[in-house]
Design a protein around this motif. Structure first.
Motif, PDB file in Angstrom:
ATOM      1  N   CYS A   6       0.852  -1.190   0.000  1.00 46.13           N
ATOM      2  CA  CYS A   6       0.000   0.000   0.000  1.00 46.13           C
ATOM      3  C   CYS A   6       0.884   1.235   0.000  1.00 46.13           C
ATOM      4  CB  CYS A   6      -0.929   0.005   1.202  1.00 46.13           C
ATOM      5  SG  CYS A   6      -2.147  -1.297   1.128  1.00 46.13           S
ATOM      6  N   LYS A   7       0.533   2.147  -0.862  1.00 47.34           N
ATOM      7  CA  LYS A   7       1.298   3.372  -1.038  1.00 47.34           C
ATOM      8  C   LYS A   7       0.438   4.540  -0.561  1.00 47.34           C
ATOM      9  CE  LYS A   7       3.781   5.752  -4.752  1.00 47.34           C
ATOM     10  NZ  LYS A   7       4.122   5.702  -6.190  1.00 47.34           N
ATOM     11  N   TYR A   8       0.912   5.246   0.475  1.00 51.71           N
ATOM     12  CA  TYR A   8       0.219   6.440   0.947  1.00 51.71           C
ATOM     13  C   TYR A   8       0.727   7.625   0.128  1.00 51.71           C
ATOM     14  CZ  TYR A   8      -0.779  10.631   3.544  1.00 51.71           C
ATOM     15  OH  TYR A   8      -1.163  11.900   3.872  1.00 51.71           O
ATOM     16  N   ILE A   9      -0.187   8.282  -0.559  1.00 49.47           N
ATOM     17  CA  ILE A   9       0.150   9.429  -1.406  1.00 49.47           C
ATOM     18  C   ILE A   9      -0.261  10.697  -0.670  1.00 49.47           C
ATOM     19  CG2 ILE A   9      -0.154  10.498  -3.667  1.00 49.47           C
ATOM     20  CD1 ILE A   9       0.986   7.641  -3.818  1.00 49.47           C
ATOM     21  N   PRO A  10       0.707  11.509  -0.244  1.00 45.27           N
ATOM     22  CA  PRO A  10       0.363  12.743   0.445  1.00 45.27           C
ATOM     23  C   PRO A  10      -0.209  13.785  -0.521  1.00 45.27           C
ATOM     24  CG  PRO A  10       2.744  12.555   0.225  1.00 45.27           C
ATOM     25  CD  PRO A  10       2.148  11.294  -0.333  1.00 45.27           C
TER      26      PRO A  10
END
Length: 98
Positions: A6-10
């Protein structure tokens, strides 16, 4: 078990270097949320990625077959505040040491 990267994109590429006081508070809650999942074994590892084109976060999840990765990441306090979002990538499996 199901596995996900999972990639958290700010909300912006320079997010970590330009956090305001309110965002710092939400990032602390985000960290607490991820660390709780880490303690439960739902997350295997997590941390920021310093990419020259924009910093983002990565988490490796291992969830029950009936688990919903989108529902889990939607419960992240920073996402609930509308500060960024997650992308989910299914993995065939995760092998880890320990």
């Amino acid at each position: 078990m199901k596995h996900f990267l999972c990639k958290y994109i700010p909300p912006r590429a320079d997010f970590l270097s330009t956090l305001n006081d309110e965002e710092k508070q939400w990032m602390a809650k985000h960290s607490d949320f991820l660390n709780e999942l880490l303690g439960q074994g739902t997350i295997i590892a997590h941390g920021p990625v310093i990419d020259p084109s924009g910093v983002y976060g990565v988490s490796l999840f291992r969830i029950e077959d009936d688990g919903d990765i989108a529902a889990i990441t939607a419960a992240d306090p920073i996402v609930q505040q509308g500060i960024g979002h997650y992308e989910h990538f299914p993995m065939l499996h995760i092998r880890s040491k320990g």
